[in-house]
Structures are given as C-alpha cells and as structure tokens.
Scaffold this active site. Sequence first.
Site, mmCIF file in Angstrom:
data_model
loop_
_atom_site.group_PDB
_atom_site.id
_atom_site.type_symbol
_atom_site.label_atom_id
_atom_site.label_comp_id
_atom_site.label_asym_id
_atom_site.label_seq_id
_atom_site.Cartn_x
_atom_site.Cartn_y
_atom_site.Cartn_z
ATOM 1 N N ASP A 1 0.866 -1.183 0.000
ATOM 2 C CA ASP A 1 0.000 0.000 0.000
ATOM 3 C C ASP A 1 0.903 1.235 0.000
ATOM 4 O O ASP A 1 1.414 1.597 1.059
ATOM 5 C CB ASP A 1 -0.896 -0.050 1.239
ATOM 6 C CG ASP A 1 -1.795 1.156 1.388
ATOM 7 O OD1 ASP A 1 -2.071 1.825 0.377
ATOM 8 O OD2 ASP A 1 -2.220 1.435 2.522
ATOM 9 N N GLU B 1 -0.741 10.529 1.516
ATOM 10 C CA GLU B 1 -2.084 9.949 1.453
ATOM 11 C C GLU B 1 -2.482 9.355 2.793
ATOM 12 O O GLU B 1 -3.648 9.417 3.196
ATOM 13 C CB GLU B 1 -2.137 8.878 0.363
ATOM 14 C CG GLU B 1 -3.543 8.352 0.043
ATOM 15 C CD GLU B 1 -3.951 7.138 0.856
ATOM 16 O OE1 GLU B 1 -5.103 6.695 0.728
ATOM 17 O OE2 GLU B 1 -3.112 6.620 1.639
#
Length: 347
Positions: free
Chosen positions: A175, A204
């Site tokens: 991720d 993010e």
Amino acid sequence: MLLSDITALRAPSGWEDEARNAIRREAEDILKDREGRVYGDTMGNLYAFRRGTDSALPHVMLAAHMDEVGFIVRFAGEDGLLRIDSVGGIDPRCAVSKRVIVGEGTVPGVIGVKAIHLMSAEDRKKAPDFAHIFIDIGAKDKAEAERLCPPGSYATFESEYREFGDGFVKAKALDDRAGCMILLNVLRESGYAGDMTCVFTVQEEVDLRGARIAARRVMPDAAIIVDTTTANDMGMTDAHQQVTRCGDGPALTFMDKRAIIPQRMRELALCAAKKHGMPVQIKRGAGGGTDAGEIQLAGAGVPCLSIVIPCRYIHSPASVCKLSDIDAAQALTLAVLGEFEARSEQP
C-alpha cells in the site's frame, strides 16, 4: 521497476524522497522519446505528463500514493529508548517486536513495550498504545540515542519481500507501491490518445494531503485512482464481512469514508472488464478511503474511479497480496483508458 524494488524503498508520509527519486528516474526514462515531462511541486507530489494526439479525448489523471505508514521519533528517554508516534494508521498490536530502520543513517532498531509479566492484570486486557511503545536502538543513554536518531527522525518497518504459496507476495508498503508500479507500467504501455498525467502523490496516509494539491494543479477531466484495500478473506470471517477476496481480481469501490464513486464510472470499468474477460469484484464495505476523496473535489468536480487491490494485513510489515490481482488491476486500468476512447468514437 520490479515490485520487490519499489516496496523496498523507504518513504513514510512526509519523507518520500527515496521513492520520489527512484520513480522520477523511471518516469523520465519512459518519457525520454515521447512528448511529455516529469515535474514536481512544493508538496512533494511527482507528475509524469504525456501529451496525447487527440484533444477531443478527456485528460485523464491516474493517481497512486508513494508514501507508506511509519513512525516518527518524538524524543529519547534517559534510558536511550526512542519515544515515537505513528505516521498513518498502524495497529499498535502489529508493531510490537517488529524490526525497524530509523533515520537517514539507517539505524536498526526493534519496537518494544513493557514485558507482559510486568504488566498489571488490567493492562494485560488492553492493547498497547503508542504512548507506551518505544524503539530500542541499543543506545546506552539519551545523548547517544538522540545523536543517532534525533527528534523528527522517521522509522520504517524492515521487511523482506517474499513470494510464497499460491501466487502470493509478502512485503511492506504494498500500500501503495503496487499502485505506483502499475502507473509506471501504464505510462509505458498505454496507447491512450488523450492527454494523461500519472501522479505519484504524497501524504495519502495522513488525510490525502498530496492529492488535494495535485488535483487542483492538474485539473483533469476524469481520474483513475489505483490503490490497495483491506482483504478480510480469512476463513474465520463470515462471507458478508469479507470486504474483498485475494484472487478474485481488483475491486471497484462504490463508496468509502471520503468519496462516492459515480455510477457511470463504475459501469465504464465493469464494461471494460466484461469486454476483455477480466476478473473484477465489488468492494463490500464502505470503510477506508483513497485519494479520490480529494481529487473529486477539484475545480467544478472530477469524476473518479477507484481500482483497488485486495491486501491482507494492510499497514503492517507483512502485507500480503496476490500477484494475479496486481496484474489484473494493471490490465483493467489500461482497459478503462481504452474504453474512454471507444466511447468517444460512438455517435
């Protein structure tokens, strides 16, 4: 760039330099004989713009985030142990006893907590929190610890990339380095005739901050976000609680905590998958979020599509994905770009 190489890069939120530099080199090499450019912004986002040949087609922004979860050093105690906070959402239970690398000097360390036999009966009932977790770098005292790892130093999990079992891979930072690898491959392989900007976003994991800036800079006509999501497909979990399943292909998000994906965008992706016989699943839960949460709000609004890769044990040093799902996410991204062209040709 190989998945093993891109996941090995150390790039926690706010300290993405290593990933950004490596991705920049790759993107510049891809675009060296094409009309386009690679550039950055003050936030740290990286943009790879490729000019199209058909101005009637939508300018598509593809986004994947470079940053990973990690830790930051607050201070060192007199005992030489580093007191830390998490950077991004890390379950403290998966952090204890894990190996880490700290700071620019790549100092090795281990995450520790008070020994269980010294805990009270009440403490044993509770999961540890970051107020009681520390990094042990073997320093003899505060002075040595802060010399090696001064306050503000970042730490990342130390984890070996390994392929195992029936086509699975284990690594840190899947991720969303899997998404970054896909974007680089799309930049290389796509024949999309419209303008295309691949954006490798920062921060993010701490409220989509990079995407907020990037979307307002690019101002695309549409956006495709490639990310990972929770795979809760272990055998002890009821079927309706299995948010996504590894091996069933990439998932399409209909809603999460930050975005509602327009139905027409999901239908476009489903049509592309059906046309090419590609595996695809619908994410069953509405938790989490992707950069779509900020990109959709740019300007007068940007229609977004989230293509997400099922990932077990996400935000841990041993995240697990199936390689076939990563390959299928890339194929679906390319197919969706092709669908934009196909629909523009319809009367």
